[in-house]
Design a protein around this motif. Sequence first.
Motif, PDB file in Angstrom:
ATOM      1  N   PHE A 157       0.835  -1.147   0.036  1.00 15.55           N
ATOM      2  CA  PHE A 157       0.149  -0.032  -0.167  1.00 15.55           C
ATOM      3  C   PHE A 157       0.945   1.311  -0.025  1.00 15.55           C
ATOM      4  O   PHE A 157       1.044   1.621   1.272  1.00 15.55           O
ATOM      5  N   PRO A 158       1.424   1.704  -1.350  1.00 18.02           N
ATOM      6  CA  PRO A 158       2.702   2.536  -1.462  1.00 18.02           C
ATOM      7  C   PRO A 158       2.123   3.968  -0.509  1.00 18.02           C
ATOM      8  O   PRO A 158       3.220   4.554  -0.203  1.00 18.02           O
ATOM      9  N   ARG A 159       0.904   4.417  -0.377  1.00 23.38           N
ATOM     10  CA  ARG A 159       0.842   5.668   0.233  1.00 23.38           C
ATOM     11  C   ARG A 159       0.588   5.796   1.536  1.00 23.38           C
ATOM     12  O   ARG A 159       0.482   6.640   2.343  1.00 23.38           O
ATOM     13  N   ALA A 160       0.860   4.452   2.223  1.00 18.79           N
ATOM     14  CA  ALA A 160       0.401   4.235   3.759  1.00 18.79           C
ATOM     15  C   ALA A 160       1.468   4.861   4.449  1.00 18.79           C
ATOM     16  O   ALA A 160       1.235   5.550   5.548  1.00 18.79           O
ATOM     17  N   ARG A 161       2.670   4.848   4.119  1.00 14.88           N
ATOM     18  CA  ARG A 161       3.716   5.351   5.128  1.00 14.88           C
ATOM     19  C   ARG A 161       3.782   6.918   4.897  1.00 14.88           C
ATOM     20  O   ARG A 161       3.898   7.629   6.015  1.00 14.88           O
ATOM     21  N   ALA A 162       3.383   7.494   3.858  1.00 16.00           N
ATOM     22  CA  ALA A 162       3.112   8.941   3.910  1.00 16.00           C
ATOM     23  C   ALA A 162       1.845   9.343   4.751  1.00 16.00           C
ATOM     24  O   ALA A 162       2.168  10.301   5.350  1.00 16.00           O
TER      25      ALA A 162
END
Length: 252
Positions: A157-162
């Motif tokens: 889930f690439p946007r999870a960290r941001a």
Amino acid sequence: MLAKINYDDRQHAGYQEGRRLGPEALALWLAAFAEHAPRTRPLAVLDLGSGTGRFAPALAEAFGGPVCGVEPSARMRALAEAAPHPPAVSYREGCAERIPLPDASCDLVLMFLSFHHVEDRGRGAAEIARVLRPGGRVFIRSTFADRMPALEWHRYFPRARAIEERMFPSSAEVVRVFAAAGLACLALVPVAVPSVPTLAELAARLRTRSISTFEHLTEREIEEGFARLAAAVAADPARPPAEDPGDLLVLG
């Protein structure tokens, strides 16, 4: 701070399974708490943001005193009350900014992955200081924006960290907020906690969507993320995920 999550809407439903702590992980957290707690026993404990009660019974056993779980979500609190717990454990409605306990009534205050949900952090810190006895300790288990770990599930889930970098305060911010309430930072320690045993189990836990980060992702992002995760599970379902590191901030 991101938009507030209402756990009564959806998050409560899968929380007990999705955020369940195994015996080894629970024992490691309790050992970390005991290392920094006052040495006398019994200790009165406030589990602030107690959720479905995954810590309160163990805290009563470990520290021998009464444990009050304070939780703003009615549905989360109902699940905690319905679960087996000793007479020393009770649950009450409240929040960090409005703790329903007398002055100087707690030896320990635990906020386990809940401080980032506090809307008025200054007021919350002042309330915590109000209910803490002299010599007491405050434990803030949190992810901190300046100490963000590389979590396994963020890969899918690439946007999870941001999102989480916006969701969680920095360690310095939390220290400043509590310093204004008269509480000093005594330690900031990483606690190495084992994750679930397999990638397949991690995927099953994530599908409960009990991590509040999911509430800030779009349905398309969630669908695509679970598709990527399913492909990884199909390739190697028994692969263990990376260790899930966690920070514990100790104040007093």
